[in-house]
Design a protein around this motif. Structure first.
Motif, PDB file in Angstrom:
ATOM      1  N   VAL A   1      -5.010  10.420  -7.715  1.00 57.81           N
ATOM      2  CA  VAL A   1      -6.413  10.023  -7.890  1.00 57.81           C
ATOM      3  C   VAL A   1      -6.540   9.295  -9.228  1.00 57.81           C
ATOM      4  CG1 VAL A   1      -8.772  10.864  -8.207  1.00 57.81           C
ATOM      5  CG2 VAL A   1      -7.270  11.954  -6.511  1.00 57.81           C
ATOM      6  N   PRO A   2      -7.128   8.099  -9.258  1.00 58.89           N
ATOM      7  CA  PRO A   2      -7.236   7.349 -10.520  1.00 58.89           C
ATOM      8  C   PRO A   2      -8.172   8.032 -11.506  1.00 58.89           C
ATOM      9  CG  PRO A   2      -8.510   6.285  -8.784  1.00 58.89           C
ATOM     10  CD  PRO A   2      -7.719   7.370  -8.119  1.00 58.89           C
ATOM     11  N   THR A   3      -7.894   7.854 -12.790  1.00 57.04           N
ATOM     12  CA  THR A   3      -8.731   8.439 -13.848  1.00 57.04           C
ATOM     13  C   THR A   3      -9.237   7.383 -14.830  1.00 57.04           C
ATOM     14  OG1 THR A   3      -6.816   8.908 -15.252  1.00 57.04           O
ATOM     15  CG2 THR A   3      -7.488  10.632 -13.700  1.00 57.04           C
ATOM     16  N   THR A   4      -8.709   6.154 -14.735  1.00 57.97           N
ATOM     17  CA  THR A   4      -9.133   5.062 -15.622  1.00 57.97           C
ATOM     18  C   THR A   4      -9.389   3.813 -14.790  1.00 57.97           C
ATOM     19  OG1 THR A   4      -6.908   4.189 -15.997  1.00 57.97           O
ATOM     20  CG2 THR A   4      -7.648   5.959 -17.463  1.00 57.97           C
ATOM     21  N   TRP A   5     -10.019   2.809 -15.423  1.00 60.01           N
ATOM     22  CA  TRP A   5     -10.251   1.541 -14.727  1.00 60.01           C
ATOM     23  C   TRP A   5      -8.927   0.895 -14.302  1.00 60.01           C
ATOM     24  CZ3 TRP A   5     -14.555  -1.425 -17.944  1.00 60.01           C
ATOM     25  CH2 TRP A   5     -15.722  -0.673 -17.933  1.00 60.01           C
ATOM     26  N   ASP A   6      -7.958   0.914 -15.179  1.00 60.23           N
ATOM     27  CA  ASP A   6      -6.662   0.316 -14.835  1.00 60.23           C
ATOM     28  C   ASP A   6      -6.003   1.040 -13.658  1.00 60.23           C
ATOM     29  OD1 ASP A   6      -6.844  -1.646 -16.734  1.00 60.23           O
ATOM     30  OD2 ASP A   6      -5.560  -0.640 -18.214  1.00 60.23           O
ATOM     31  N   GLU A   7      -6.074   2.357 -13.672  1.00 62.69           N
ATOM     32  CA  GLU A   7      -5.480   3.116 -12.569  1.00 62.69           C
ATOM     33  C   GLU A   7      -6.199   2.822 -11.254  1.00 62.69           C
ATOM     34  OE1 GLU A   7      -5.395   7.235 -13.600  1.00 62.69           O
ATOM     35  OE2 GLU A   7      -4.042   6.944 -15.311  1.00 62.69           O
ATOM     36  N   LEU A   8      -7.507   2.649 -11.318  1.00 59.26           N
ATOM     37  CA  LEU A   8      -8.243   2.288 -10.103  1.00 59.26           C
ATOM     38  C   LEU A   8      -7.779   0.932  -9.578  1.00 59.26           C
ATOM     39  CD1 LEU A   8     -10.492   2.716  -8.007  1.00 59.26           C
ATOM     40  CD2 LEU A   8     -12.078   1.591  -9.612  1.00 59.26           C
ATOM     41  N   GLU A   9      -7.582  -0.012 -10.479  1.00 59.86           N
ATOM     42  CA  GLU A   9      -7.130  -1.335 -10.057  1.00 59.86           C
ATOM     43  C   GLU A   9      -5.769  -1.248  -9.363  1.00 59.86           C
ATOM     44  OE1 GLU A   9      -6.580  -5.857 -11.906  1.00 59.86           O
ATOM     45  OE2 GLU A   9      -7.403  -4.231 -13.130  1.00 59.86           O
ATOM     46  N   THR A  10      -4.873  -0.452  -9.898  1.00 55.80           N
ATOM     47  CA  THR A  10      -3.555  -0.273  -9.268  1.00 55.80           C
ATOM     48  C   THR A  10      -3.693   0.321  -7.864  1.00 55.80           C
ATOM     49  OG1 THR A  10      -2.490   0.046 -11.419  1.00 55.80           O
ATOM     50  CG2 THR A  10      -1.325   0.888  -9.484  1.00 55.80           C
ATOM     51  N   VAL A  11      -4.571   1.309  -7.719  1.00 57.33           N
ATOM     52  CA  VAL A  11      -4.805   1.930  -6.418  1.00 57.33           C
ATOM     53  C   VAL A  11      -5.393   0.913  -5.438  1.00 57.33           C
ATOM     54  CG1 VAL A  11      -6.278   3.585  -5.202  1.00 57.33           C
ATOM     55  CG2 VAL A  11      -5.016   4.299  -7.232  1.00 57.33           C
ATOM     56  N   LEU A  12      -6.358   0.125  -5.888  1.00 56.80           N
ATOM     57  CA  LEU A  12      -6.988  -0.856  -5.011  1.00 56.80           C
ATOM     58  C   LEU A  12      -5.989  -1.906  -4.535  1.00 56.80           C
ATOM     59  CD1 LEU A  12     -10.422  -1.406  -6.838  1.00 56.80           C
ATOM     60  CD2 LEU A  12      -9.935   0.078  -4.877  1.00 56.80           C
ATOM     61  N   GLU A  13      -5.092  -2.294  -5.416  1.00 55.48           N
ATOM     62  CA  GLU A  13      -4.051  -3.248  -5.014  1.00 55.48           C
ATOM     63  C   GLU A  13      -3.160  -2.651  -3.916  1.00 55.48           C
ATOM     64  OE1 GLU A  13      -3.401  -5.824  -9.134  1.00 55.48           O
ATOM     65  OE2 GLU A  13      -2.297  -3.941  -8.853  1.00 55.48           O
ATOM     66  N   ALA A  14      -2.831  -1.381  -4.049  1.00 53.47           N
ATOM     67  CA  ALA A  14      -2.020  -0.717  -3.012  1.00 53.47           C
ATOM     68  C   ALA A  14      -2.800  -0.593  -1.709  1.00 53.47           C
ATOM     69  CB  ALA A  14      -1.578   0.652  -3.506  1.00 53.47           C
ATOM     70  N   PHE A  15      -4.095  -0.309  -1.807  1.00 53.72           N
ATOM     71  CA  PHE A  15      -4.925  -0.241  -0.602  1.00 53.72           C
ATOM     72  C   PHE A  15      -4.937  -1.589   0.136  1.00 53.72           C
ATOM     73  CE2 PHE A  15      -8.006   3.424  -1.941  1.00 53.72           C
ATOM     74  CZ  PHE A  15      -6.957   4.326  -1.839  1.00 53.72           C
ATOM     75  N   LYS A  16      -4.937  -2.666  -0.621  1.00 50.69           N
ATOM     76  CA  LYS A  16      -5.013  -3.999  -0.020  1.00 50.69           C
ATOM     77  C   LYS A  16      -3.726  -4.381   0.705  1.00 50.69           C
ATOM     78  CE  LYS A  16      -5.595  -8.909  -1.300  1.00 50.69           C
ATOM     79  NZ  LYS A  16      -6.589  -9.236  -0.252  1.00 50.69           N
ATOM     80  N   THR A  17      -2.607  -3.994   0.161  1.00 51.75           N
ATOM     81  CA  THR A  17      -1.331  -4.499   0.686  1.00 51.75           C
ATOM     82  C   THR A  17      -0.498  -3.466   1.442  1.00 51.75           C
ATOM     83  OG1 THR A  17      -0.195  -3.994  -1.401  1.00 51.75           O
ATOM     84  CG2 THR A  17      -1.207  -6.180  -1.180  1.00 51.75           C
ATOM     85  N   GLY A  18      -0.847  -2.181   1.320  1.00 50.08           N
ATOM     86  CA  GLY A  18       0.042  -1.144   1.860  1.00 50.08           C
ATOM     87  C   GLY A  18      -0.291  -0.643   3.245  1.00 50.08           C
ATOM     88  N   ASP A  19      -1.277  -1.264   3.937  1.00 45.26           N
ATOM     89  CA  ASP A  19      -1.683  -0.829   5.279  1.00 45.26           C
ATOM     90  C   ASP A  19      -1.914   0.686   5.342  1.00 45.26           C
ATOM     91  OD1 ASP A  19      -2.350  -1.053   7.989  1.00 45.26           O
ATOM     92  OD2 ASP A  19      -0.271  -0.746   8.636  1.00 45.26           O
ATOM     93  N   PRO A  20      -2.758   1.221   4.455  1.00 56.45           N
ATOM     94  CA  PRO A  20      -2.926   2.678   4.420  1.00 56.45           C
ATOM     95  C   PRO A  20      -3.588   3.266   5.660  1.00 56.45           C
ATOM     96  CG  PRO A  20      -4.505   1.618   2.963  1.00 56.45           C
ATOM     97  CD  PRO A  20      -3.554   0.554   3.400  1.00 56.45           C
ATOM     98  N   ASN A  21      -4.359   2.456   6.409  1.00 58.92           N
ATOM     99  CA  ASN A  21      -4.963   3.022   7.621  1.00 58.92           C
ATOM    100  C   ASN A  21      -4.015   2.979   8.814  1.00 58.92           C
ATOM    101  OD1 ASN A  21      -5.107   0.376   8.597  1.00 58.92           O
ATOM    102  ND2 ASN A  21      -7.327   0.201   8.360  1.00 58.92           N
ATOM    103  N   GLY A  22      -2.850   2.334   8.616  1.00 61.72           N
ATOM    104  CA  GLY A  22      -1.774   2.400   9.592  1.00 61.72           C
ATOM    105  C   GLY A  22      -1.972   1.670  10.896  1.00 61.72           C
TER     106      GLY A  22
END
Length: 564
Positions: free
Chosen positions: A178-199
């Motif tokens: 779970v992100p705790t900073t703005w930078d960590e949120l950005e990293t998570v959002l990038e993974a959400f965009k490219t990692g096909d998390p909903n499968g």
């Protein structure tokens, strides 16, 4: 013979006869019904889902309590603004109005409304509310007068209307914390965009989305909440906040510039929905709910996960605390606090100064603050929306119509949170279903952020109101300020340019009288705080509500009670 003149002569004679009959007592009193009961006309602003008031059984209990006949006048909320202005201009307001008038009306039109302060000796239930929870009296006071009765929602509301949600299933699948900073949120959002998390094998994920900001100022469920990562708790939509009793505007603060630059970075990487600045409410929420099987949205803000993502997807999401702007920062994080306005809602009901049957109208209003009538006004009639288990013990019922969710069922059969009442008053035990209890867990996530605030000095209270002259000037100033600020926010996020245009933007807001706006807000704020002091209010206590006992039940429902 002049027929035109003759007709007018006949009319004059008839009018004179009618007047004579009235004076002689030969006609019925228009203020009473056929049986001699006083008639009280009640104007109510209704939700579009509501059935007619006369078809809500609880209204018969209200009529019996006030020993009167109620003449209901119902106006949809979507039409009220126009009708309200016409009524005020004509000096013609109903005997009693529920949810129609407020602090912005008292300055110019206060003479149309009855000051309830001298009437409290004949209103024991409302007097009890003011005695037990003194902040209810504060939010009801305008220039020393009480023109409106409150709605006290302690225990049934939250401390903030906006909670930040993230798809925990997506995090787990991608092996992310779970992100705790703005930078960590950005990293998570990038993974959400490219990692096909909903499968589903498609690049259809929307990493971040929010309620679209308009030109009139900030609203709920919007990303300015992230300013709390720099210790700013935004209050309302006008860019104001309070810091140790001093009113400030974040619209020209370096933290606001930093926030916009961050949002621009997210946009440029395709991490924000392309429709974030153009979709309407229904489009945004429909996207969040999707087909009810495959989640598409990663992060957003809302009241509860069920409200935004629907009951079928809600369990995928968790509430997360405020994000720090950067790791290791010195500022304590804060959140957008709204507990004062949600738990103590002002001006829920008012009485006309020229009310026909004053005693009956006072009884009617006072009866709304009894437990039996109050709980039905809020959730629905006994046997429909509420089960009365025993004296002062109630359970909110699930919808009898399985095609309706609990919120819809509530607003079909009651006034919902428009009700002037105090449901969880001393001695009452109330059990609410899981759907209504859900927000409590979401709210608890922000206990740390709220503890970082002094609720007596760090809030622009929702009950703060202006004098008539202040209100007019504030409204004039606000048009230029908010339009300039909001248009620049959208432009800078989607197109960039803040680095070159920031100084000119600050100068533009200063030309639009931002300093005067802050001064006006400070004056109104100071008056409100004085009324708080006069009533010995400590919001750090009253809003944490230590007397309320909350119990989570195994089925997800919750029971709350308050000792007498």
């Amino acid at each position: 013979m002049n027929m035109h003149r003759s007709r007018w002569q006949v009319r004059a004679v008839l009018a004179g006869l009618a007047a004579a009959l009235v004076l002689a007592g030969c006609t019925a009193d228009p203020g009473t019904d056929e049986s001699g009961k006083p008639i009280v006309t009640v104007q109510v602003i209704t939700d579009s889902r509501a059935i007619p008031m006369k078809d809500m059984p609880w209204t018969k209990d209200l009529a019996a309590a006030c020993e009167c006949t109620i003449n209901w006048q119902e106006t949809p909320a979507s039409s009220w603004s126009t009708q309200k202005q016409a009524s005020l201009a004509a000096g013609d307001v109903a005997d009693v109005t529920i949810g129609g008038y407020g602090g912005g009306d008292w300055g110019d039109y206060g003479s149309l409304f009855l000051d309830l302060a001298p009437e409290l000796t004949s209103m024991p239930n409302l007097s009890m509310v003011f005695e037990k929870v003194s902040f209810a009296r504060v939010v009801s006071t305008w220039d020393g007068k009480i023109y409106g009765g409150p709605g006290v929602m302690l225990g049934t509301m939250a401390d903030t209307g906006s909670h930040m949600f993230i798809n925990k299933q997506w995090l787990d699948k991608l092996g992310l914390d779970v992100p705790t900073t703005w930078d960590e949120l950005e990293t998570v959002l990038e993974a959400f965009k490219t990692g096909d998390p909903n499968g589903n094998g498609e690049a259809d994920e929307i990493p971040l989305d929010f309620n679209s900001p308009g030109t009139g100022g900030w609203g709920g469920f919007q990303p300015n909440i992230l300013l709390g990562g720099r210790g700013i708790s935004p209050s309302g939509g006008m860019g104001m906040y309070a810091d140790q009793g001093t009113v400030k505007s974040y619209l020209t603060d370096p933290a606001y510039k930093e926030f916009i630059q961050y949002m621009r970075d997210l946009w440029s990487k395709g991490l924000i929905s392309k429709e974030a600045f153009t979709h309407d409410w229904s489009q945004w929420t429909a996207t969040a709910k999707g087909d009810g099987k495959t989640a598409r949205m990663g992060v957003s803000w809302m009241w509860t996960p069920s409200d935004l993502f629907g009951s079928k997807l809600a369990d995928q999401y968790i509430t997360i605390p405020q994000l720090k702007a950067e790791a290791g920062q010195s500022e304590k994080t804060k959140w957008m606090f709204g507990g004062d306005g949600m738990n103590y809602q002002s001006n829920k009901i008012s009485i006309a100064a020229d009310v026909r049957n004053k005693e009956a109208a006072l009884r009617l209003v006072d009866s709304m603050y009894t437990p039996d009538i109050g709980v039905q006004m809020r959730y629905g009639s006994f046997g429909v929306g509420v089960k009365k288990n025993s004296d002062l013990n109630y359970t909110v019922l699930d919808p009898a119509d399985s095609s309706k969710n609990l919120s819809d069922w509530q607003f079909i059969n009651s006034l919902g949170d428009r009700a002037p009442s105090w449901v969880t008053q001393p001695g009452v035990t109330l059990t609410i279903p899981k759907e209504f209890a859900e927000v409590r867990a979401a709210d608890a996530v922000y206990d740390r952020e709220i503890a970082n605030m002094d609720l007596n000095t760090d809030l622009i209270y929702s009950g703060v109101s202006f004098t008539a002259d202040e209100g007019r000037q504030y409204s004039l100033n606000n048009t230029g300020i908010t339009q300039a600020a909001m248009s620049k926010f959208a432009q800078w996020v989607t197109k960039g340019g803040i680095e070159d245009e920031w100084d000119a933007y600050v100068a533009d807001l200063e030309r639009n009288k931002l300093a005067e706006q802050i001064k006006l807000q400070q004056q109104a704020y100071d008056r409100f705080v004085k009324v708080m002091a006069d009533n010995k209010v400590d919001l750090n206590i009253q809003l944490t509500d230590p007397d309320l006992v909350w119990k989570d039940n195994p089925d997800g429902s919750a029971t709350m009670s308050r000792p007498k």
